[in-house]
Motif scaffolding. Structure first.
Motif, PDB file in Angstrom:
ATOM      1  N   HIS A   1      -0.550   9.620 -14.973  1.00 46.99           N
ATOM      2  CA  HIS A   1      -0.466   8.990 -13.659  1.00 46.99           C
ATOM      3  C   HIS A   1       0.867   9.252 -12.953  1.00 46.99           C
TER       4      HIS A   1
ATOM      5  N   ALA B   1       0.829  -1.204   0.000  1.00 48.39           N
ATOM      6  CA  ALA B   1       0.000   0.000   0.000  1.00 48.39           C
ATOM      7  C   ALA B   1       0.863   1.253   0.000  1.00 48.39           C
TER       8      ALA B   1
ATOM      9  N   ASN C   1       0.247   4.273  -6.065  1.00 51.02           N
ATOM     10  CA  ASN C   1      -0.179   4.620  -4.696  1.00 51.02           C
ATOM     11  C   ASN C   1      -1.274   3.677  -4.205  1.00 51.02           C
TER      12      ASN C   1
ATOM     13  N   LEU D   1      -0.192  -0.891 -10.114  1.00 50.98           N
ATOM     14  CA  LEU D   1      -0.816  -0.069  -9.069  1.00 50.98           C
ATOM     15  C   LEU D   1      -0.018   1.214  -8.921  1.00 50.98           C
TER      16      LEU D   1
ATOM     17  N   SER E   1      -3.580   2.038  -5.880  1.00 51.05           N
ATOM     18  CA  SER E   1      -4.781   1.834  -6.699  1.00 51.05           C
ATOM     19  C   SER E   1      -4.415   1.331  -8.084  1.00 51.05           C
ATOM     20  N   ARG E   2      -5.276   0.474  -8.577  1.00 49.44           N
ATOM     21  CA  ARG E   2      -5.037  -0.089  -9.894  1.00 49.44           C
ATOM     22  C   ARG E   2      -5.264   0.965 -10.982  1.00 49.44           C
TER      23      ARG E   2
END
Ligand SMILES: Nc1ncnc2c1ncn2[C@@H]1O[C@H](COP(=O)(O)OP(=O)(O)OP(=O)(O)O)[C@@H](O)[C@H]1O
Ligand SMILES: [Mg+2]
Length: 511
Positions: free
Chosen positions: A86, A8, A71, A69, A73-74
Protein backbone atom coordinates in the motif's frame (compact mmCIF):
# COMPACT_ATOMS: atom_id res chain seq x y z
CA UNK A 1 -18.62 14.78 1.69
CA UNK A 2 -14.90 15.35 1.11
CA UNK A 3 -13.68 18.91 1.51
CA UNK A 4 -10.52 20.58 0.23
CA UNK A 5 -8.58 20.38 3.44
CA UNK A 6 -10.38 17.38 4.86
CA UNK A 7 -9.22 13.84 5.44
CA UNK A 8 -10.00 12.81 1.85
CA UNK A 9 -6.79 14.56 0.87
CA UNK A 10 -4.65 12.78 3.42
CA UNK A 11 -2.04 10.39 2.03
CA UNK A 12 -2.56 8.23 5.10
CA UNK A 13 -4.83 8.49 8.05
CA UNK A 14 -5.25 6.68 11.35
CA UNK A 15 -8.83 6.81 12.59
CA UNK A 16 -9.84 6.09 16.20
CA UNK A 17 -6.90 3.76 16.76
CA UNK A 18 -6.80 1.96 20.10
CA UNK A 19 -4.17 -0.60 21.09
CA UNK A 20 -3.88 -2.38 24.42
CA UNK A 21 -1.08 -4.53 25.78
CA UNK A 22 -2.70 -6.30 28.73
CA UNK A 23 -3.66 -3.53 31.14
CA UNK A 24 -1.65 -0.86 29.25
CA UNK A 25 -3.57 1.29 26.80
CA UNK A 26 -0.72 2.29 24.49
CA UNK A 27 -2.99 4.07 21.98
CA UNK A 28 -6.38 5.36 23.02
CA UNK A 29 -8.65 6.52 20.20
CA UNK A 30 -5.96 8.26 18.14
CA UNK A 31 -6.80 10.23 15.00
CA UNK A 32 -3.87 11.30 12.85
CA UNK A 33 -3.91 12.49 9.23
CA UNK A 34 -0.72 12.70 7.18
CA UNK A 35 -1.01 15.11 4.25
CA UNK A 36 0.64 14.45 0.92
CA UNK A 37 4.19 15.83 0.71
CA UNK A 38 4.44 16.97 4.31
CA UNK A 39 6.87 16.20 7.11
CA UNK A 40 4.61 15.38 10.04
CA UNK A 41 6.38 15.18 13.40
CA UNK A 42 5.01 12.97 16.19
CA UNK A 43 6.31 13.82 19.65
CA UNK A 44 5.56 12.89 23.24
CA UNK A 45 6.96 11.54 26.47
CA UNK A 46 8.60 8.14 26.74
CA UNK A 47 5.83 5.57 26.67
CA UNK A 48 3.31 8.00 25.13
CA UNK A 49 2.54 5.46 22.39
CA UNK A 50 4.48 6.82 19.39
CA UNK A 51 6.26 3.62 18.34
CA UNK A 52 3.08 1.60 18.87
CA UNK A 53 1.17 3.93 16.56
CA UNK A 54 3.91 3.70 13.92
CA UNK A 55 3.93 -0.08 14.08
CA UNK A 56 0.17 -0.08 13.51
CA UNK A 57 0.63 2.14 10.46
CA UNK A 58 3.29 -0.27 9.19
CA UNK A 59 1.21 -3.40 9.79
CA UNK A 60 3.35 -4.80 12.60
CA UNK A 61 0.58 -4.55 15.20
CA UNK A 62 -3.15 -4.84 14.64
CA UNK A 63 -5.25 -2.23 16.44
CA UNK A 64 -7.95 -3.35 18.89
CA UNK A 65 -10.18 -0.63 17.45
CA UNK A 66 -9.93 1.89 14.63
CA UNK A 67 -8.49 1.61 11.13
CA UNK A 68 -6.10 3.04 8.55
CA UNK A 69 -7.03 4.97 5.40
CA UNK A 70 -4.79 5.38 2.39
CA UNK A 71 -5.74 8.16 -0.05
CA UNK A 72 -9.16 8.13 1.61
CA UNK A 73 -9.86 4.40 1.32
CA UNK A 74 -9.83 1.95 4.14
CA UNK A 75 -7.03 -0.63 3.93
CA UNK A 76 -6.28 -3.83 5.81
CA UNK A 77 -2.79 -4.19 7.19
CA UNK A 78 -2.01 -7.68 8.40
CA UNK A 79 1.77 -7.45 8.00
CA UNK A 80 4.55 -5.11 6.86
CA UNK A 81 4.27 -6.81 3.46
CA UNK A 82 0.70 -5.46 3.20
CA UNK A 83 1.95 -2.03 4.25
CA UNK A 84 4.61 -2.06 1.52
CA UNK A 85 1.98 -3.06 -1.06
CA UNK A 86 0.00 0.00 0.00
CA UNK A 87 2.97 2.33 -0.40
CA UNK A 88 3.88 2.59 3.28
CA UNK A 89 7.58 2.33 4.13
CA UNK A 90 9.46 2.27 7.40
CA UNK A 91 13.06 3.12 8.22
CA UNK A 92 13.92 1.07 11.26
CA UNK A 93 16.20 2.41 13.94
CA UNK A 94 17.98 -0.89 14.23
CA UNK A 95 18.76 -1.29 10.56
CA UNK A 96 17.69 -4.50 8.88
CA UNK A 97 20.44 -4.64 6.29
CA UNK A 98 22.83 -7.42 5.33
CA UNK A 99 26.30 -6.13 6.20
CA UNK A 100 28.15 -8.44 3.80
CA UNK A 101 26.05 -7.43 0.77
CA UNK A 102 26.48 -4.31 -1.32
CA UNK A 103 24.30 -1.23 -1.22
CA UNK A 104 22.59 -2.19 -4.51
CA UNK A 105 21.94 -5.76 -3.34
CA UNK A 106 20.47 -4.52 -0.06
CA UNK A 107 18.21 -2.05 -1.79
CA UNK A 108 16.65 -4.56 -4.18
CA UNK A 109 16.71 -7.70 -2.05
CA UNK A 110 13.31 -9.40 -1.96
CA UNK A 111 12.11 -7.27 -4.89
CA UNK A 112 14.94 -7.83 -7.36
CA UNK A 113 14.90 -6.88 -11.00
CA UNK A 114 15.37 -10.21 -12.75
CA UNK A 115 16.59 -11.02 -16.23
CA UNK A 116 15.68 -14.48 -17.44
CA UNK A 117 15.16 -15.59 -13.83
CA UNK A 118 18.56 -14.37 -12.56
CA UNK A 119 19.20 -11.34 -10.39
CA UNK A 120 20.08 -8.45 -12.67
CA UNK A 121 22.75 -6.65 -10.67
CA UNK A 122 23.50 -4.13 -13.38
CA UNK A 123 19.86 -3.04 -13.39
CA UNK A 124 19.85 -2.87 -9.59
CA UNK A 125 22.92 -0.70 -9.66
CA UNK A 126 21.44 1.67 -12.21
CA UNK A 127 18.23 1.92 -10.22
CA UNK A 128 20.14 2.78 -7.03
CA UNK A 129 22.04 5.45 -8.96
CA UNK A 130 18.81 6.85 -10.42
CA UNK A 131 17.05 7.03 -7.04
CA UNK A 132 20.15 8.45 -5.41
CA UNK A 133 20.27 11.17 -8.02
CA UNK A 134 16.56 11.89 -7.78
CA UNK A 135 16.46 12.25 -4.02
CA UNK A 136 19.97 13.44 -3.24
CA UNK A 137 20.62 10.12 -1.51
CA UNK A 138 24.20 9.50 -2.40
CA UNK A 139 25.53 6.00 -1.69
CA UNK A 140 28.02 3.98 -3.73
CA UNK A 141 25.92 1.06 -5.09
CA UNK A 142 28.91 -1.29 -5.02
CA UNK A 143 30.07 -0.51 -1.46
CA UNK A 144 29.70 -3.25 1.15
CA UNK A 145 27.08 -2.08 3.67
CA UNK A 146 28.96 -3.38 6.74
CA UNK A 147 31.78 -0.95 6.04
CA UNK A 148 29.63 2.15 5.75
CA UNK A 149 29.08 4.75 8.48
CA UNK A 150 25.69 4.76 10.21
CA UNK A 151 24.44 7.81 8.32
CA UNK A 152 25.00 6.14 4.94
CA UNK A 153 23.42 2.88 6.12
CA UNK A 154 20.34 4.83 7.04
CA UNK A 155 20.30 6.28 3.53
CA UNK A 156 20.33 2.72 2.21
CA UNK A 157 17.25 1.95 4.36
CA UNK A 158 15.51 4.99 2.88
CA UNK A 159 16.52 3.98 -0.66
CA UNK A 160 15.13 0.53 0.03
CA UNK A 161 11.75 1.96 0.99
CA UNK A 162 11.67 4.33 -2.00
CA UNK A 163 12.68 1.51 -4.36
CA UNK A 164 9.53 -0.28 -3.15
CA UNK A 165 7.60 2.85 -4.14
CA UNK A 166 6.83 4.06 -0.63
CA UNK A 167 4.71 7.20 -0.67
CA UNK A 168 4.57 7.48 3.10
CA UNK A 169 7.88 7.09 4.88
CA UNK A 170 7.86 6.39 8.62
CA UNK A 171 11.00 7.23 10.62
CA UNK A 172 11.09 6.41 14.35
CA UNK A 173 13.82 8.48 16.07
CA UNK A 174 16.07 8.49 12.99
CA UNK A 175 18.62 10.95 14.36
CA UNK A 176 19.23 9.18 17.67
CA UNK A 177 22.09 7.30 16.01
CA UNK A 178 23.44 10.13 13.84
CA UNK A 179 26.12 12.77 14.34
CA UNK A 180 24.88 16.38 14.01
CA UNK A 181 26.35 16.55 10.47
CA UNK A 182 24.65 13.32 9.41
CA UNK A 183 21.36 14.54 10.88
CA UNK A 184 21.57 17.76 8.85
CA UNK A 185 22.12 15.71 5.67
CA UNK A 186 19.16 13.48 6.54
CA UNK A 187 16.87 16.49 6.75
CA UNK A 188 18.12 17.74 3.37
CA UNK A 189 17.18 14.35 1.95
CA UNK A 190 13.75 14.36 3.61
CA UNK A 191 13.06 17.80 2.12
CA UNK A 192 13.92 16.59 -1.38
CA UNK A 193 11.84 13.46 -0.90
CA UNK A 194 8.74 15.42 0.18
CA UNK A 195 9.13 17.74 -2.81
CA UNK A 196 8.30 14.72 -4.98
CA UNK A 197 5.03 14.24 -3.08
CA UNK A 198 6.19 11.59 -0.61
CA UNK A 199 4.98 12.14 2.99
CA UNK A 200 7.24 11.69 5.98
CA UNK A 201 6.18 10.76 9.50
CA UNK A 202 8.97 11.70 11.88
CA UNK A 203 9.09 10.51 15.49
CA UNK A 204 11.66 12.40 17.53
CA UNK A 205 12.47 13.75 20.98
CA UNK A 206 14.51 16.66 19.63
CA UNK A 207 12.30 19.73 19.52
CA UNK A 208 14.89 21.71 17.59
CA UNK A 209 14.47 19.17 14.77
CA UNK A 210 10.70 19.38 14.97
CA UNK A 211 10.76 23.17 14.75
CA UNK A 212 13.29 23.36 11.93
CA UNK A 213 12.24 20.40 9.78
CA UNK A 214 8.53 19.62 10.12
CA UNK A 215 5.39 21.14 8.61
CA UNK A 216 2.99 19.96 11.28
CA UNK A 217 3.28 18.35 14.72
CA UNK A 218 1.05 15.96 16.62
CA UNK A 219 1.67 15.52 20.35
CA UNK A 220 0.78 12.30 22.17
CA UNK A 221 0.45 11.89 25.91
CA UNK A 222 -0.60 8.70 27.72
CA UNK A 223 -1.81 7.25 24.42
CA UNK A 224 -3.98 10.21 23.40
CA UNK A 225 -3.53 13.19 21.10
CA UNK A 226 -3.02 16.24 23.31
CA UNK A 227 -2.08 18.74 20.64
CA UNK A 228 -1.90 19.26 16.93
CA UNK A 229 0.02 22.23 15.53
CA UNK A 230 1.21 23.89 12.37
CA UNK A 231 4.95 24.08 13.08
CA UNK A 232 5.37 27.64 11.90
CA UNK A 233 2.71 28.75 14.36
CA UNK A 234 3.98 27.00 17.49
CA UNK A 235 6.86 27.23 19.96
CA UNK A 236 9.01 24.75 21.86
CA UNK A 237 7.32 25.76 25.09
CA UNK A 238 3.84 25.16 23.71
CA UNK A 239 4.90 21.70 22.53
CA UNK A 240 6.48 20.88 25.90
CA UNK A 241 3.29 21.81 27.74
CA UNK A 242 1.26 19.52 25.46
CA UNK A 243 3.85 16.77 25.98
CA UNK A 244 4.39 16.82 29.73
CA UNK A 245 1.64 19.07 31.06
CA UNK A 246 4.01 21.81 32.27
CA UNK A 247 6.88 24.02 31.08
CA UNK A 248 10.46 22.91 31.61
CA UNK A 249 12.20 24.27 34.71
CA UNK A 250 13.88 27.56 33.95
CA UNK A 251 16.61 27.32 36.58
CA UNK A 252 18.72 24.18 36.32
CA UNK A 253 19.62 23.53 39.95
CA UNK A 254 21.97 22.16 41.13
CA UNK A 255 24.16 24.16 38.79
CA UNK A 256 27.25 23.03 36.98
CA UNK A 257 29.51 25.59 38.60
CA UNK A 258 29.00 24.18 42.09
CA UNK A 259 31.50 21.38 41.46
CA UNK A 260 33.48 20.66 44.58
CA UNK A 261 36.31 18.82 42.86
CA UNK A 262 39.55 20.06 44.32
CA UNK A 263 43.06 18.79 44.54
CA UNK A 264 41.78 15.40 45.73
CA UNK A 265 43.51 12.35 44.25
CA UNK A 266 41.93 10.96 41.10
CA UNK A 267 39.12 8.41 41.49
CA UNK A 268 39.85 7.33 37.93
CA UNK A 269 43.18 7.77 36.28
CA UNK A 270 44.27 6.75 32.80
CA UNK A 271 48.01 6.80 32.18
CA UNK A 272 49.52 6.73 28.75
CA UNK A 273 46.99 4.23 27.44
CA UNK A 274 47.64 2.71 24.05
CA UNK A 275 45.27 0.13 22.60
CA UNK A 276 45.28 -1.77 19.32
CA UNK A 277 42.43 -3.74 17.79
CA UNK A 278 42.65 -7.35 16.56
CA UNK A 279 44.14 -6.25 13.26
CA UNK A 280 46.85 -4.31 15.11
CA UNK A 281 45.32 -0.94 14.18
CA UNK A 282 45.97 1.79 16.75
CA UNK A 283 42.68 2.77 18.47
CA UNK A 284 44.01 4.72 21.46
CA UNK A 285 47.36 6.36 21.42
CA UNK A 286 49.03 7.63 24.62
CA UNK A 287 45.78 8.75 26.33
CA UNK A 288 46.26 10.26 29.81
CA UNK A 289 43.73 12.00 32.05
CA UNK A 290 42.14 11.81 35.47
CA UNK A 291 38.69 12.31 36.98
CA UNK A 292 38.43 13.48 40.59
CA UNK A 293 35.67 12.60 43.03
CA UNK A 294 32.89 15.15 42.60
CA UNK A 295 33.80 15.97 39.03
CA UNK A 296 32.15 15.39 35.64
CA UNK A 297 34.61 15.04 32.79
CA UNK A 298 33.03 15.16 29.35
CA UNK A 299 34.25 13.22 26.33
CA UNK A 300 33.59 14.66 22.90
CA UNK A 301 34.63 13.40 19.49
CA UNK A 302 33.20 12.25 16.20
CA UNK A 303 32.17 8.57 16.23
CA UNK A 304 35.13 6.22 16.06
CA UNK A 305 37.65 8.56 17.64
CA UNK A 306 38.42 6.05 20.40
CA UNK A 307 35.61 6.72 22.88
CA UNK A 308 34.32 3.14 22.59
CA UNK A 309 37.73 1.59 23.28
CA UNK A 310 38.33 4.01 26.15
CA UNK A 311 35.02 3.13 27.85
CA UNK A 312 35.61 -0.59 27.31
CA UNK A 313 39.07 -0.39 28.88
CA UNK A 314 38.04 1.79 31.82
CA UNK A 315 35.08 -0.44 32.72
CA UNK A 316 37.25 -3.55 32.48
CA UNK A 317 35.11 -5.01 29.69
CA UNK A 318 37.94 -5.16 27.22
CA UNK A 319 40.70 -7.65 27.97
CA UNK A 320 44.15 -6.18 27.34
CA UNK A 321 45.64 -7.27 24.02
CA UNK A 322 49.26 -7.92 23.06
CA UNK A 323 49.79 -4.47 21.51
CA UNK A 324 48.39 -2.58 24.51
CA UNK A 325 50.25 -0.52 27.07
CA UNK A 326 49.57 1.99 29.81
CA UNK A 327 47.45 1.83 32.95
CA UNK A 328 43.92 2.40 34.21
CA UNK A 329 43.76 3.06 37.96
CA UNK A 330 40.73 3.21 40.26
CA UNK A 331 41.64 5.09 43.42
CA UNK A 332 45.23 4.13 42.65
CA UNK A 333 44.57 0.41 42.05
CA UNK A 334 44.69 -1.25 38.62
CA UNK A 335 41.22 -1.80 37.13
CA UNK A 336 39.90 -5.38 37.30
CA UNK A 337 39.13 -7.32 34.15
CA UNK A 338 35.73 -8.75 33.37
CA UNK A 339 33.42 -6.24 34.94
CA UNK A 340 35.00 -3.84 37.41
CA UNK A 341 32.65 -3.58 40.43
CA UNK A 342 33.88 -0.10 41.30
CA UNK A 343 32.71 1.33 37.98
CA UNK A 344 29.06 1.79 37.06
CA UNK A 345 28.43 1.80 33.33
CA UNK A 346 25.58 3.14 31.24
CA UNK A 347 26.38 1.92 27.72
CA UNK A 348 25.24 3.59 24.53
CA UNK A 349 23.71 0.36 23.24
CA UNK A 350 21.07 -0.21 25.89
CA UNK A 351 19.46 -3.05 23.94
CA UNK A 352 22.66 -5.04 23.58
CA UNK A 353 24.89 -4.43 26.55
CA UNK A 354 22.58 -2.50 28.84
CA UNK A 355 19.79 -4.99 29.36
CA UNK A 356 18.85 -8.66 29.13
CA UNK A 357 15.73 -8.26 26.95
CA UNK A 358 13.97 -11.50 27.91
CA UNK A 359 14.35 -10.86 31.65
CA UNK A 360 11.89 -8.83 33.69
CA UNK A 361 12.31 -5.17 34.53
CA UNK A 362 12.88 -6.16 38.18
CA UNK A 363 15.59 -8.66 37.25
CA UNK A 364 17.24 -6.16 34.97
CA UNK A 365 17.24 -3.57 37.75
CA UNK A 366 18.97 -6.10 40.03
CA UNK A 367 21.63 -7.15 37.51
CA UNK A 368 25.15 -6.64 38.81
CA UNK A 369 23.78 -6.45 42.35
CA UNK A 370 23.76 -10.15 43.16
CA UNK A 371 26.34 -9.65 45.88
CA UNK A 372 24.23 -7.06 47.65
CA UNK A 373 23.20 -8.34 51.12
CA UNK A 374 19.83 -6.53 50.96
CA UNK A 375 18.74 -8.49 47.90
CA UNK A 376 19.86 -11.95 49.03
CA UNK A 377 17.41 -14.64 49.98
CA UNK A 378 18.27 -18.06 51.37
CA UNK A 379 19.10 -19.34 47.92
CA UNK A 380 20.17 -16.75 45.40
CA UNK A 381 18.30 -13.49 45.04
CA UNK A 382 15.15 -12.95 47.07
CA UNK A 383 12.27 -12.41 44.64
CA UNK A 384 10.47 -10.18 47.09
CA UNK A 385 13.48 -7.98 47.81
CA UNK A 386 14.23 -7.68 44.10
CA UNK A 387 10.64 -6.62 43.38
CA UNK A 388 10.50 -4.16 46.26
CA UNK A 389 13.71 -2.51 45.23
CA UNK A 390 12.57 -2.43 41.61
CA UNK A 391 9.34 -0.73 42.64
CA UNK A 392 11.20 1.94 44.56
CA UNK A 393 13.55 2.62 41.61
CA UNK A 394 10.59 2.73 39.21
CA UNK A 395 9.02 5.38 41.39
CA UNK A 396 12.15 7.41 42.01
CA UNK A 397 13.16 7.50 38.34
CA UNK A 398 9.58 7.71 36.99
CA UNK A 399 9.99 4.63 34.80
CA UNK A 400 6.72 3.91 33.03
CA UNK A 401 5.91 0.18 33.01
CA UNK A 402 2.75 -1.83 33.63
CA UNK A 403 4.48 -4.18 36.08
CA UNK A 404 8.06 -4.74 37.26
CA UNK A 405 7.50 -8.41 36.36
CA UNK A 406 7.11 -7.65 32.63
CA UNK A 407 10.03 -8.33 30.26
CA UNK A 408 12.13 -5.19 29.88
CA UNK A 409 11.79 -5.52 26.10
CA UNK A 410 8.14 -4.39 26.39
CA UNK A 411 9.19 -1.01 27.82
CA UNK A 412 9.32 1.94 25.45
CA UNK A 413 12.83 2.90 24.33
CA UNK A 414 13.18 5.86 26.68
CA UNK A 415 11.87 3.94 29.66
CA UNK A 416 14.37 1.14 29.08
CA UNK A 417 17.10 3.79 29.05
CA UNK A 418 15.86 5.22 32.34
CA UNK A 419 15.91 1.72 33.85
CA UNK A 420 19.59 1.25 32.95
CA UNK A 421 20.43 4.65 34.42
CA UNK A 422 18.43 3.91 37.57
CA UNK A 423 20.30 0.65 38.11
CA UNK A 424 23.75 2.09 37.50
CA UNK A 425 23.35 5.40 39.36
CA UNK A 426 21.86 3.70 42.41
CA UNK A 427 24.94 1.49 42.81
CA UNK A 428 26.83 4.48 44.28
CA UNK A 429 30.16 3.36 42.87
CA UNK A 430 33.19 5.66 43.07
CA UNK A 431 33.26 5.98 39.27
CA UNK A 432 30.47 6.13 36.67
CA UNK A 433 31.01 5.90 32.94
CA UNK A 434 27.97 7.20 31.06
CA UNK A 435 27.46 7.14 27.30
CA UNK A 436 24.70 9.19 25.63
CA UNK A 437 22.52 9.35 28.77
CA UNK A 438 19.62 11.19 27.16
CA UNK A 439 19.52 9.46 23.78
CA UNK A 440 15.87 8.65 23.01
CA UNK A 441 14.72 10.24 26.25
CA UNK A 442 11.90 12.79 26.39
CA UNK A 443 12.51 16.41 27.38
CA UNK A 444 11.09 16.08 30.88
CA UNK A 445 13.23 13.02 31.58
CA UNK A 446 16.29 14.72 30.07
CA UNK A 447 16.00 17.41 32.67
CA UNK A 448 15.62 14.77 35.37
CA UNK A 449 18.61 12.75 34.17
CA UNK A 450 20.82 15.85 34.09
CA UNK A 451 19.82 16.62 37.68
CA UNK A 452 20.61 13.02 38.70
CA UNK A 453 24.08 13.19 37.15
CA UNK A 454 24.80 16.48 38.91
CA UNK A 455 23.55 14.92 42.16
CA UNK A 456 25.90 11.96 41.68
CA UNK A 457 28.74 14.42 41.18
CA UNK A 458 27.74 16.37 44.30
CA UNK A 459 27.74 13.11 46.29
CA UNK A 460 31.40 12.77 45.32
CA UNK A 461 31.15 10.26 42.47
CA UNK A 462 33.56 10.72 39.56
CA UNK A 463 31.66 10.85 36.28
CA UNK A 464 33.07 10.24 32.81
CA UNK A 465 30.40 11.41 30.37
CA UNK A 466 30.48 10.69 26.64
CA UNK A 467 27.88 12.55 24.61
CA UNK A 468 27.32 13.63 21.04
CA UNK A 469 25.04 16.41 22.26
CA UNK A 470 27.44 19.30 22.70
CA UNK A 471 24.85 21.29 24.69
CA UNK A 472 24.67 18.39 27.13
CA UNK A 473 28.44 18.41 27.67
CA UNK A 474 28.34 22.15 28.20
CA UNK A 475 25.51 21.88 30.71
CA UNK A 476 27.13 19.15 32.80
CA UNK A 477 30.87 18.80 32.36
CA UNK A 478 33.46 20.58 34.44
CA UNK A 479 35.98 19.90 31.68
CA UNK A 480 35.56 18.46 28.21
CA UNK A 481 38.22 16.22 26.68
CA UNK A 482 38.10 16.09 22.91
CA UNK A 483 39.24 12.89 21.20
CA UNK A 484 40.45 12.69 17.64
CA UNK A 485 41.96 9.62 16.00
CA UNK A 486 42.59 7.87 19.30
CA UNK A 487 44.22 10.80 21.06
CA UNK A 488 43.03 13.47 23.48
CA UNK A 489 43.65 16.59 21.38
CA UNK A 490 42.08 19.25 23.59
CA UNK A 491 40.89 19.88 27.12
CA UNK A 492 38.34 22.69 27.38
CA UNK A 493 36.67 24.02 30.56
CA UNK A 494 32.91 23.27 30.46
CA UNK A 495 31.86 26.90 30.40
CA UNK A 496 34.17 27.65 27.46
CA UNK A 497 33.11 24.64 25.40
CA UNK A 498 31.23 26.41 22.62
CA UNK A 499 30.14 24.54 19.50
CA UNK A 500 32.81 26.17 17.35
CA UNK A 501 35.70 25.43 19.64
CA UNK A 502 34.56 21.84 20.24
CA UNK A 503 33.81 21.34 16.56
CA UNK A 504 37.27 22.53 15.54
CA UNK A 505 38.95 20.18 18.00
CA UNK A 506 36.70 17.26 17.02
CA UNK A 507 37.74 17.50 13.41
CA UNK A 508 41.41 17.70 14.27
CA UNK A 509 41.75 21.39 13.44
CA UNK A 510 42.96 22.26 16.93
CA UNK A 511 45.49 19.51 17.56
N1 LIG B 1 4.92 -5.46 22.92
C1 LIG B 1 4.51 -4.81 24.04
N2 LIG B 1 4.06 -5.48 25.12
C2 LIG B 1 3.64 -4.84 26.22
N3 LIG B 1 3.63 -3.49 26.37
C3 LIG B 1 4.07 -2.76 25.34
C4 LIG B 1 4.54 -3.38 24.11
N4 LIG B 1 4.91 -2.40 23.26
C5 LIG B 1 4.69 -1.24 23.91
N5 LIG B 1 4.18 -1.45 25.15
C6 LIG B 1 3.79 -0.42 26.13
O1 LIG B 1 3.00 0.54 25.46
C7 LIG B 1 3.30 1.86 25.91
C8 LIG B 1 3.68 2.75 24.73
O2 LIG B 1 4.94 2.33 24.26
P1 LIG B 1 5.63 2.96 22.96
O3 LIG B 1 6.84 2.13 22.69
O4 LIG B 1 4.63 3.09 21.89
O5 LIG B 1 6.05 4.41 23.51
P2 LIG B 1 6.91 5.57 22.79
O6 LIG B 1 6.06 6.78 22.75
O7 LIG B 1 7.47 5.07 21.51
O8 LIG B 1 8.05 5.81 23.86
P3 LIG B 1 9.66 6.18 23.66
O9 LIG B 1 9.73 7.64 23.42
O10 LIG B 1 10.25 5.85 25.00
O11 LIG B 1 10.18 5.33 22.55
C9 LIG B 1 4.39 1.71 26.96
O12 LIG B 1 3.80 1.71 28.24
C10 LIG B 1 4.99 0.35 26.66
O13 LIG B 1 5.52 -0.23 27.83
MG1 LIG C 1 9.43 4.68 20.81
Amino acid sequence: MPTDSGPAQAAAELVGVTKRFGPVVANDGIDLAIARGEIHAVVGENGAGKSTLMSILYGMHRPDAGHVLRNGSRIRLRSPADAITHGLGMVHQRFRLFPELTVAENVVIGAEPARRGALDLAAARLEVERLGELYGLRADPLAEVGRLPVGVRQRVEILKALYRRAEVLILDEPTAVLTPGEAARLFDVLRTVTETGVSVVLVTHKLTEVLSASDRVTVLRHGRVTGSFVTAETTADELVVAMIGRSLGTSQAPSRTSSRASAEPYALEVRNLTVRDRDGVLRLSGVSFGVRPGEIVGLAGVAGSGQRELADTVTGLRPPGPGDSGEVLLSGEPVRRGREPGVAYVPEDRHGRGTAPAMSLAENLAMGDHRSPQLRGRIGLSGRAVRDRAKSLVERFSIRAASVGDPISTLSGGNAQKAVLARELSRRTPVIVVEEPTQGVDVGAQEQIHALLLEARDRGQAVLLQSSELAELRALADRVLVMYEGRVVAEIPGDEAGDERLGAAMTGAES
